[in-house]
Structures are given as structure tokens and as C-alpha cells.
Motif scaffolding. Structure first.
Motif, PDB file in Angstrom:
ATOM      1  N   GLU A 246       0.827  -1.203   0.000  1.00 25.99           N
ATOM      2  CA  GLU A 246       0.000   0.000   0.000  1.00 25.99           C
ATOM      3  C   GLU A 246       0.862   1.254   0.000  1.00 25.99           C
ATOM      4  O   GLU A 246       1.968   1.269   0.547  1.00 25.99           O
ATOM      5  CB  GLU A 246      -0.919   0.008   1.226  1.00 25.99           C
ATOM      6  CG  GLU A 246      -1.994  -1.074   1.215  1.00 25.99           C
ATOM      7  CD  GLU A 246      -2.957  -0.914   2.382  1.00 25.99           C
ATOM      8  OE1 GLU A 246      -3.418   0.218   2.628  1.00 25.99           O
ATOM      9  OE2 GLU A 246      -3.233  -1.915   3.055  1.00 25.99           O
ATOM     10  N   GLU A 247       0.329   2.306  -0.613  1.00 26.72           N
ATOM     11  CA  GLU A 247       1.085   3.551  -0.668  1.00 26.72           C
ATOM     12  C   GLU A 247       1.235   4.144   0.736  1.00 26.72           C
ATOM     13  O   GLU A 247       0.445   3.865   1.645  1.00 26.72           O
ATOM     14  CB  GLU A 247       0.391   4.551  -1.595  1.00 26.72           C
ATOM     15  CG  GLU A 247      -1.002   4.946  -1.157  1.00 26.72           C
ATOM     16  CD  GLU A 247      -1.701   5.854  -2.163  1.00 26.72           C
ATOM     17  OE1 GLU A 247      -2.580   6.629  -1.742  1.00 26.72           O
ATOM     18  OE2 GLU A 247      -1.358   5.784  -3.345  1.00 26.72           O
ATOM     19  N   ASP A 290       2.384   9.520  -2.452  1.00 22.73           N
ATOM     20  CA  ASP A 290       2.033   8.536  -3.471  1.00 22.73           C
ATOM     21  C   ASP A 290       3.249   7.847  -4.076  1.00 22.73           C
ATOM     22  O   ASP A 290       3.109   6.818  -4.748  1.00 22.73           O
ATOM     23  CB  ASP A 290       1.240   9.204  -4.602  1.00 22.73           C
ATOM     24  CG  ASP A 290      -0.199   9.481  -4.196  1.00 22.73           C
ATOM     25  OD1 ASP A 290      -0.595   9.046  -3.104  1.00 22.73           O
ATOM     26  OD2 ASP A 290      -0.916  10.137  -4.976  1.00 22.73           O
ATOM     27  N   ASN A 291       4.421   8.404  -3.874  1.00 23.39           N
ATOM     28  CA  ASN A 291       5.621   7.879  -4.531  1.00 23.39           C
ATOM     29  C   ASN A 291       6.397   6.880  -3.682  1.00 23.39           C
ATOM     30  O   ASN A 291       7.488   6.451  -4.066  1.00 23.39           O
ATOM     31  CB  ASN A 291       6.538   9.031  -4.944  1.00 23.39           C
ATOM     32  CG  ASN A 291       5.934   9.858  -6.065  1.00 23.39           C
ATOM     33  OD1 ASN A 291       4.961   9.445  -6.690  1.00 23.39           O
ATOM     34  ND2 ASN A 291       6.487  11.023  -6.306  1.00 23.39           N
ATOM     35  N   ALA A 293       5.793   3.270  -1.064  1.00 28.44           N
ATOM     36  CA  ALA A 293       4.872   2.219  -0.631  1.00 28.44           C
ATOM     37  C   ALA A 293       5.512   1.422   0.493  1.00 28.44           C
ATOM     38  O   ALA A 293       6.731   1.483   0.701  1.00 28.44           O
ATOM     39  CB  ALA A 293       4.500   1.307  -1.800  1.00 28.44           C
ATOM     40  N   ASP A 305       7.939   5.360  -7.469  1.00 24.94           N
ATOM     41  CA  ASP A 305       7.915   6.222  -8.654  1.00 24.94           C
ATOM     42  C   ASP A 305       9.293   6.866  -8.775  1.00 24.94           C
ATOM     43  O   ASP A 305       9.638   7.781  -8.027  1.00 24.94           O
ATOM     44  CB  ASP A 305       6.834   7.295  -8.520  1.00 24.94           C
ATOM     45  CG  ASP A 305       6.655   8.101  -9.814  1.00 24.94           C
ATOM     46  OD1 ASP A 305       7.593   8.122 -10.636  1.00 24.94           O
ATOM     47  OD2 ASP A 305       5.590   8.716 -10.002  1.00 24.94           O
TER      48      ASP A 305
END
Length: 434
Positions: A246-247, A290-291, A293, A305
Motif C-alpha cells: 500500500e502507498e 504517493d511515490n 509504498a 515512482d
């Protein structure tokens, strides 16, 4: 009159929600046939869907046999094409299966939005023919991606410098590493560009120019301890990477002990990418919740990311000795009303040996009270326990790491913050063991 305003607004909100639900229902009805077809067909076996027909203007072919054999398939929601309008980044979850190993979750990426992919097609066509549309395969052989033919021995800095963040200031050592570890060839292991096929060279350069994330994951692999997701392979314009978990955003309101451990790991990542035995500094230019996890089993934080990673070769900087190369570089704090803001100078990152950028990025955008994301403020370490809040040490270190008041204060604050978070994490583990 004013008494009825909240009532009217509430009624309006309910009406809008109803309209949205009705709208989605209508879309479902209109796409009923396509809906059933989507569940029955594995679109990842379709050459045109994965843009295999556009190679060598693609990212690779190492996983094509797995795609064509149906070993990779979208998970439920990924099969519904009408939902792609919400999936701007073109990132999908899928299942990958091997006969003896069973199935596991993977992440599929197109490495850009539909518009960005269309733009690169237009650029290739314009450079080759002067027109926005053309035979893409033929056009590739008339672009800079094809200039490095079999007679060219090495990929050199002057050819690709500035193409992307990865090669904003490349050294020959970095480029040799990229070529030697290129995974989209059967003959990987050589830094000689001439050992690659023409199509493989074009795919490598296309990836380097459009989105170098796969090359970052290959050049600095997780198997060697780098904090990135594992690269698996590509087919056409779809890249497969290992599913991490999960992020980081999912843990924003996790128990305090968990958030402390995650914060400690984030600072460790900042340190590892800044100072390592290889003397490559990897600077994260896009840092947001978001980048990253978190692994479900080991709780390990991973960068998921890696498109915007600038790599500076410290060994080359020490050798060339540009102006002020040995003067410590401090990133300048700037308040911003947007999410995930960072202030940096790429030229300074490329020309200084000692840089605090990664500490600044993690502290400002993830940990401190200045961190804003999805309408929230306070950072990952928000609302600490009363005794820690009263002590004041954590808040002081986070503030100095984000917006230092002393010269070179961020370097010292980052060091002390790592130590302090390690102590807090150890204390939490001891308390839980009792």
C-alpha cells in the motif's frame, strides 16, 4: 432566510450525489456489452493494446512471451476500460502467474498519460518527416534514437545529456552502468553499446528520453539493497514492476509507533541515496506520499515512482572540481500553497559533493508540519504523544530539517533526527516485547 441556507446546500449536495450515481449507472448500461467482453477477454494479449505494434518506439520486449501466453492479466477493476478516464497515470494492478510458482500481484505502467504518449509519437514523426502523423516504425530509423548505430562503441554523455532527470548531468561511469544493466536485451552485462541490436538501442534511448524510471530500477536494483521497486520486464509500451504494498498515504493515521518506524526508514532512504559506497548521489525531485509504498510483511518503505531521479557522480565532481564543488549546498526552504513543493537547482545538485536535498525533500514533504497532501497538513509525524510533544525535541529537529535557522543546520538536524527516530522506534519495540 439565512436559516434555510444550510438546508438548501445540503439538499443540493444530495442532488449532486444522486446525479453522479445516476450518471455512473447510465455509463454502465451504455457499456454493458463492453463490460462483459472486458471480463471475458485478456486485453494484455492484444498487440495493439500494449502498443507492441509501435516497437522499436517502445520500452522493450523481454516480457512479451509472458503477455502473449496470457500469464499476465488485469485485476477486476483494471479490466473496465471506461474507468481509464480516472486512471490518468496509466498504472494498473495485475496478476502474473507461473505454473510452478502460482500467481502474484504486479504493477503495470505505461510510463505516461495517453496525451504524453501521443505527444512522443508526434515528436518522432515531426523529426523524421515534418508531419505529426507517419509510419512510426520507419520514422524511428530517421531520429536521434537511431543515430547510435552498431559502429558506435559507447553511450557517451554529450549524446544524451539533458534528455531526462536521470541524465541531466551524466558521467561515463553512470552511462556504462545503465547499458551494462539494461534488462531488455538477452546479452546484458556489457557496457558496449555496439553489443545491442539496433532495435534494443532505440528502445533504450526512447526510454531514457521519455521516462527513465525503468532504467533507474535496472541500474540501482532492489536485489542489491537499493530502495526501489523491482523491475520485471516490458512488452511494447507496458512495463511490469513488482508490487510493493500500500502507498505511504495509507499509513497517515496509523498508530504512532508505526509512523515513527516509517519516518525512520524515510530518513534512512534519504541518507542512502545521498551517501553510498558507489559515490552516486540519487536526488529525489518528486517526493510525495504517493511515490512511496510499504511492504505488507516486512513493513519496508520503497520508492515506487522513480521517474524524477537525478543522478550525480560524486567521483566525477571531485575529479573535475567545478567552482565551489567542495562547498556544502543547502537547499532553500520556500513556503508554497501547493502540494509536494520543492525548491532546488539541478546545476547545484550536479556540481556539489555535499548536498542536503534529500533530507530537505523528506522532511518538508513527508514528515514535518509543512507537509501538505490531499487537503491535510501536519506530515506523517502529526499528533505525537503528549510526552514527546512536551519534550519539544522532535518538533525542533523537524523544523530545523525543513527550514534551518543555522548555517548547515539541516545536515546536523537530519543526522540527529535519524538517531532520535531510531531511539523512539527501539523504545516502542521494547515496550511491545514486554
Amino acid at each position: 432566510m439565512l436559516r434555510f441556507l444550510p438546508l438548501k446546500l445540503g439538499r443540493l449536495y444530495r442532488c449532486l450525489k444522486l446525479l453522479l450515481v445516476v450518471g455512473l449507472f447510465v455509463i454502465l448500461l451504455m457499456n454493458t456489452h463492453n463490460l462483459f467482453a472486458s471480463f471475458q477477454k485478456n486485453e494484455l494479449t492484444d498487440r495493439r493494446f500494449i502498443n507492441l505494434n509501435k516497437c522499436p518506439a517502445c520500452f522493450g520486449t523481454s516480457w512479451c512471451r509472458k503477455f502473449m501466453n496470457g500469464q499476465v492479466s488485469f485485476e477486476t477493476w483494471g479490466r473496465l476500460r471506461f474507468l481509464d478516464v480516472f486512471n490518468v497515470k496509466n498504472v494498473y494492478f495485475a496478476q502474473y502467474g507461473e505454473p510452478r510458482e502460482g500467481t502474484r500481484r504486479v504493477v503495470l505502467k505505461r510510463l505516461g498519460s495517453n496525451q504524453e504518449l501521443a505527444d512522443i509519437d508526434q515528436k518522432i514523426c515531426k523529426r523524421a518527416t515534418g508531419r505529426p502523423r507517419c509510419d512510426l516504425i520507419q520514422a524511428m530509423y530517421k531520429t536521434e534514437f537511431a543515430r547510435l548505430n552498431g559502429d558506435v562503441r559507447l553511450l557517451t554523455p554529450e549524446v544524451v545529456e539533458g534528455w531526462s532527470d536521470l541524465v541531466h548531468c551524466p558521467s561515463q561511469r553512470l552511462l556504462d552502468r545503465v547499458v551494462r544493466r539494461y534488462a531488455e536485451t538477452k546479452d546484458s552485462g556489457s557496457f558496449l553499446l555496439k553489443n545491442l541490436k539496433d532495435t534494443e538501442r532505440m528502445q533504450l534511448l526512447m526510454t531514457l528520453a521519455f521516462n527513465p524510471e525503468p532504467l533507474v530500477l535496472q541500474s540501482f536494483p532492489s536485489d542489491e539493497g537499493w530502495p526501489f521497486a523491482k523491475y520485471l520486464g516490458a512488452c511494447g509500451r507496458v512495463v511490469a514492476v513488482n508490487y510493493v504494498g500500500e502507498e505511504l498515504w495509507s499509513f497517515y493515521n496509523a498508530p504512532w509507533e508505526k509512523r515513527v518506524d516509517l519516518a525512520r526508514q524515510l530518513m534512512d532512504i534519504a541518507e542512502q541515496l545521498t551517501n553510498n559506497d558507489f559515490e552516486f548521489a540519487l536526488y529525489l525531485l518528486d517526493v510525495s506520499f504517493d511515490n512511496f509504498a510499504v511492504g505488507p510483511r516486512d513493513g519496508k518503505v520503497i520508492v515506487v515512482d522513480a521517474e524524477n531521479v537525478l543522478v550525480a557522480d560524486k567521483r566525477l565532481i571531485k575529479q573535475n572540481k567545478p567552482e565551489n564543488y567542495d562547498v556544502w549546498y543547502e537547499s532553500r526552504f520556500e513556503e508554497c500553497d501547493k502540494e509536494a513543493c520543492l525548491s532546488f537547482s539541478k546545476e547545484s545538485l550536479c556540481s556539489r559533493v555535499t548536498v542536503d536535498h534529500n533530507y530537505y525533500a523528506v522532511c518538508q514533504n513527508l514528515l514535518s508540519r509543512y507537509a501538505t497532501w490531499r487537503g491535510t497538513t501536519g506530515g506523517l509525524l502529526h499528533d505525537p504523544p503528549a510526552h514527546i510533544s512536551k519534550d519539544g525535541q522532535l518538533e525542533a529537529l523537524l523544523d530545523e530539517c525543513t527550514n534551518p535557522k543555522k548555517r548547515y543546520g539541516r545536515f546536523q538536524a537530519a543526522k540527529e533526527l535519524r538517531e532520535y527516530l531510531t531511539q523512539l522506534a527501539a523504545a516502542s519495540s521494547s515496550a511491545m516485547a514486554r
